[in-house]
Write a protein that holds these residues in place. Structure first.
Motif, mmCIF file in Angstrom:
data_model
loop_
_atom_site.group_PDB
_atom_site.id
_atom_site.type_symbol
_atom_site.label_atom_id
_atom_site.label_comp_id
_atom_site.label_asym_id
_atom_site.label_seq_id
_atom_site.Cartn_x
_atom_site.Cartn_y
_atom_site.Cartn_z
ATOM 1 N N VAL A 292 0.965 -1.162 -0.001
ATOM 2 C CA VAL A 292 0.032 -0.171 0.152
ATOM 3 C C VAL A 292 1.023 1.333 0.013
ATOM 4 N N GLY A 293 1.921 1.151 0.682
ATOM 5 C CA GLY A 293 2.889 2.172 0.729
ATOM 6 C C GLY A 293 3.406 2.591 -0.599
ATOM 7 N N GLN A 294 3.924 1.458 -1.624
ATOM 8 C CA GLN A 294 4.349 1.876 -2.722
ATOM 9 C C GLN A 294 3.093 2.415 -3.816
ATOM 10 N N TRP A 295 2.016 1.876 -3.694
ATOM 11 C CA TRP A 295 0.886 2.098 -4.455
ATOM 12 C C TRP A 295 0.491 3.642 -4.067
ATOM 13 N N GLN A 296 0.667 3.955 -2.748
ATOM 14 C CA GLN A 296 0.136 5.411 -2.741
ATOM 15 C C GLN A 296 1.299 6.008 -3.103
ATOM 16 N N ALA A 297 2.760 6.030 -3.007
ATOM 17 C CA ALA A 297 3.700 6.814 -3.776
ATOM 18 C C ALA A 297 3.487 6.900 -5.092
ATOM 19 N N ARG A 298 3.127 6.091 -5.780
ATOM 20 C CA ARG A 298 2.768 6.159 -7.204
ATOM 21 C C ARG A 298 1.511 7.032 -7.638
ATOM 22 N N ARG A 299 0.488 6.562 -6.720
ATOM 23 C CA ARG A 299 -0.653 7.656 -6.757
ATOM 24 C C ARG A 299 -0.381 9.091 -6.621
ATOM 25 N N ALA A 305 2.162 14.947 -11.044
ATOM 26 C CA ALA A 305 2.768 15.272 -12.442
ATOM 27 C C ALA A 305 1.569 15.688 -13.208
ATOM 28 N N LEU A 306 0.346 15.363 -12.946
ATOM 29 C CA LEU A 306 -0.903 15.683 -13.876
ATOM 30 C C LEU A 306 -1.740 16.652 -13.134
ATOM 31 N N ASP A 307 -1.036 17.579 -12.157
ATOM 32 C CA ASP A 307 -1.774 18.351 -11.495
ATOM 33 C C ASP A 307 -2.642 19.530 -12.381
ATOM 34 N N ASP A 308 -2.147 19.571 -13.586
ATOM 35 C CA ASP A 308 -3.049 20.654 -14.239
ATOM 36 C C ASP A 308 -4.052 19.863 -15.232
ATOM 37 N N LEU A 309 -4.341 18.607 -15.030
ATOM 38 C CA LEU A 309 -5.244 17.869 -15.629
ATOM 39 C C LEU A 309 -6.372 17.684 -14.835
ATOM 40 N N PRO A 310 -7.596 17.296 -15.187
ATOM 41 C CA PRO A 310 -8.897 17.097 -14.310
ATOM 42 C C PRO A 310 -8.628 15.548 -14.092
ATOM 43 N N ALA A 311 -7.799 15.309 -12.992
ATOM 44 C CA ALA A 311 -7.517 13.795 -12.440
ATOM 45 C C ALA A 311 -8.158 13.743 -11.035
ATOM 46 N N ILE A 312 -9.064 12.778 -10.723
ATOM 47 C CA ILE A 312 -9.680 12.772 -9.634
ATOM 48 C C ILE A 312 -9.106 12.134 -8.773
ATOM 49 N N TYR A 359 -14.487 9.323 -18.805
ATOM 50 C CA TYR A 359 -13.286 9.051 -18.191
ATOM 51 C C TYR A 359 -12.199 8.023 -18.979
ATOM 52 N N LEU A 360 -11.081 8.436 -18.681
ATOM 53 C CA LEU A 360 -9.989 7.645 -18.807
ATOM 54 C C LEU A 360 -9.223 6.905 -17.735
ATOM 55 N N ARG A 361 -9.206 5.666 -17.754
ATOM 56 C CA ARG A 361 -8.431 5.213 -16.509
ATOM 57 C C ARG A 361 -6.859 4.933 -16.449
ATOM 58 N N PHE A 362 -6.167 5.347 -15.488
ATOM 59 C CA PHE A 362 -4.829 5.031 -15.341
ATOM 60 C C PHE A 362 -4.473 4.175 -14.180
ATOM 61 N N VAL A 363 -3.912 2.974 -14.526
ATOM 62 C CA VAL A 363 -3.729 1.794 -13.203
ATOM 63 C C VAL A 363 -2.297 2.143 -12.990
ATOM 64 N N PHE A 364 -2.258 2.565 -11.621
ATOM 65 C CA PHE A 364 -0.751 2.813 -11.237
ATOM 66 C C PHE A 364 -0.172 1.533 -10.374
ATOM 67 N N ALA A 365 -0.797 0.392 -10.378
ATOM 68 C CA ALA A 365 -0.203 -0.643 -9.674
ATOM 69 C C ALA A 365 0.772 -1.485 -10.191
ATOM 70 N N ASN A 366 1.174 -1.397 -11.553
ATOM 71 C CA ASN A 366 2.012 -2.011 -12.365
ATOM 72 C C ASN A 366 3.129 -1.538 -12.785
ATOM 73 N N GLU A 367 3.315 -0.122 -12.443
ATOM 74 C CA GLU A 367 4.660 0.585 -12.993
ATOM 75 C C GLU A 367 5.196 1.444 -11.930
ATOM 76 N N PRO A 368 6.405 1.357 -11.871
ATOM 77 C CA PRO A 368 7.048 1.886 -10.554
ATOM 78 C C PRO A 368 7.113 3.547 -10.991
ATOM 79 N N VAL A 369 7.554 4.489 -9.927
ATOM 80 C CA VAL A 369 7.592 5.802 -10.382
ATOM 81 C C VAL A 369 8.529 6.086 -11.496
ATOM 82 N N SER A 370 9.705 5.413 -11.265
ATOM 83 C CA SER A 370 10.921 5.291 -12.455
ATOM 84 C C SER A 370 10.408 5.319 -13.671
#
Length: 385
Positions: A292-299, A305-312, A359-370
């Motif tokens: 959960v710590g890693q997934w939250q870091a990716r979120r 990174a997308l703070d100028d886009l309508p991401a919820i 909406y378009l979905r971004f899954v962040f569980a499968n890609e590290p921050v790098s």
């Protein structure tokens, strides 16, 4: 000719996006289209699964309701999350994954034409299973805002009618990451403490909670133990997608019907998967907190990174939504452009609820921050922003 039960089932879209990304054979593509994760399962679960391959007792149909050790582990976990006792013999059935359990529950509680209330947006596979079971999906809106997603309680009240047989809800919800608050659960419970309706709780991501949120299990609420059917699995929290092991827990009278449906449908579970699932539920460190710590870091990285886009903001789970309609780009076109020009695979939410198509979905569980580091540049290139 398509049979009637399939006419309003468009699919889930994830399969098409995954196939397109696979066909490109391009390792640079960010795989944000599917609920996979790169984080490993608990080591003890892997070890026990290896042992089970050589264990002849695991190569069996029996017992049809699932191995006794796993059912005991499941009800012990339910005691932790809900504070409620369940009998592993009469109130717990192991299923071949969580979604097979959902379908078996719906087949056990619905008459043709019965209505099932779901949130909008929600996973298309849940909507489709309601239809496969002969039910009619009705939607209560989730409202996006600065504090994430909130359940529209007026919409919930309007969705409930004389044909309502169940509410089918996830928390955290997929694809939005909506996490129900105490007040929202109380409002839900107020509608479902009645003898002719069920709360079907998809607990697949129950502990994947961000920012210090705590688990609130609906069966812990006053009057809800006898109205709640919980369906869980090892796929998400325990990172054990390929094991295909889930469970159904509920009051004994309805579980007798669910047992009959289960015997008539998938019959039994993955024998060599159950010992590993038991190990995951009972080991000293299941790795959920670290994951959960890693997934939250990716979120958090994506939100910055997308703070100028309508991401919820999602408050839990594995994915977040971007409202591409606000950018003047229909979600399917945004998805196509993103794959072709930005090397990002992301699924449009067509069929995931009446208002979800924007909406378009971004899954962040499968890609590290790098790997996510240049996501804003990829989006800018693809969408000309």
């Amino acid at each position: 000719m398509t049979v009637s039960r399939l006419r309003n089932i468009p699919g889930i879209g994830v399969d098409r996006m995954g196939d397109a990304a696979d066909a490109s054979k391009n390792p640079n593509i960010l795989r944000l289209e599917n609920l996979d994760t790169d984080l490993r399962p608990p080591p003890e679960a892997i070890r026990r699964t290896h042992e089970a391959v050589d264990d002849d007792t695991a190569n069996s149909y029996l017992p049809f309701t699932g191995q006794a050790a796993l059912r005991r582990a499941v009800v012990a976990r339910m005691k932790q999350s809900a504070g409620t006792e369940y009998d592993p013999e009469s109130e717990c059935i192991v299923s071949a994954g969580g979604l097979a359990g959902i379908l078996n529950v719906l087949l056990s509680i619905l008459e043709p034409g019965d209505e099932v209330v779901l949130t909008d947006p929600t996973y298309a596979g849940l909507i489709n299973r309601v239809r496969l079971a002969g039910g009619v999906p009705v939607f209560a809106r989730l409202i996006p805002g600065a504090d994430g997603w909130r359940l529209d309680l007026e919409s919930l009240a309007r969705a409930i009618g004389p044909r309502t047989r169940a509410l089918l809800v996830m928390s955290p919800s997929m694809p939005s990451g909506f996490v129900a608050t105490e007040a929202e659960w109380a409002a839900i419970a107020a509608h479902y403490v009645r003898p002719d309706a069920w709360l079907v709780y998809d607990a697949a991501m129950e502990r994947i909670l961000f920012d210090g949120r705590r688990v609130i299990h609906p069966a812990s609420l006053a009057g809800m133990r006898e109205r709640t059917i919980t369906v869980g699995s090892v796929s998400k929290e325990f990172r054990m997608i390929g094991w295909r092991v889930g469970w159904i827990v509920g009051p004994a009278p309805i579980m007798a019907d669910v047992r009959l449906t289960s015997l008539s449908n998938v019959v039994c579970q993955v024998g060599i998967g159950m010992p590993g699932a038991t190990a995951a539920l009972t080991c000293a460190d299941d790795g959920v907190a670290a994951a959960v710590g890693q997934w939250q870091a990716r979120r958090d990285f994506l939100l910055r990174a997308l703070d100028d886009l309508p991401a919820i903001r999602p408050d839990g789970g594995w994915s977040m939504l971007i409202d591409t309609e606000q950018l003047g780009i229909p979600a399917p076109e945004a998805s196509r452009m993103l794959l072709a020009k930005g090397e990002v695979a992301a699924t449009p939410m067509t069929g995931w609820g009446p208002d979800a198509a924007r909406y378009l979905r971004f899954v962040f569980a499968n890609e590290p921050v790098s790997r996510l580091a240049d996501i804003r540049a990829r989006v800018r290139t693809a969408w000309h922003l």
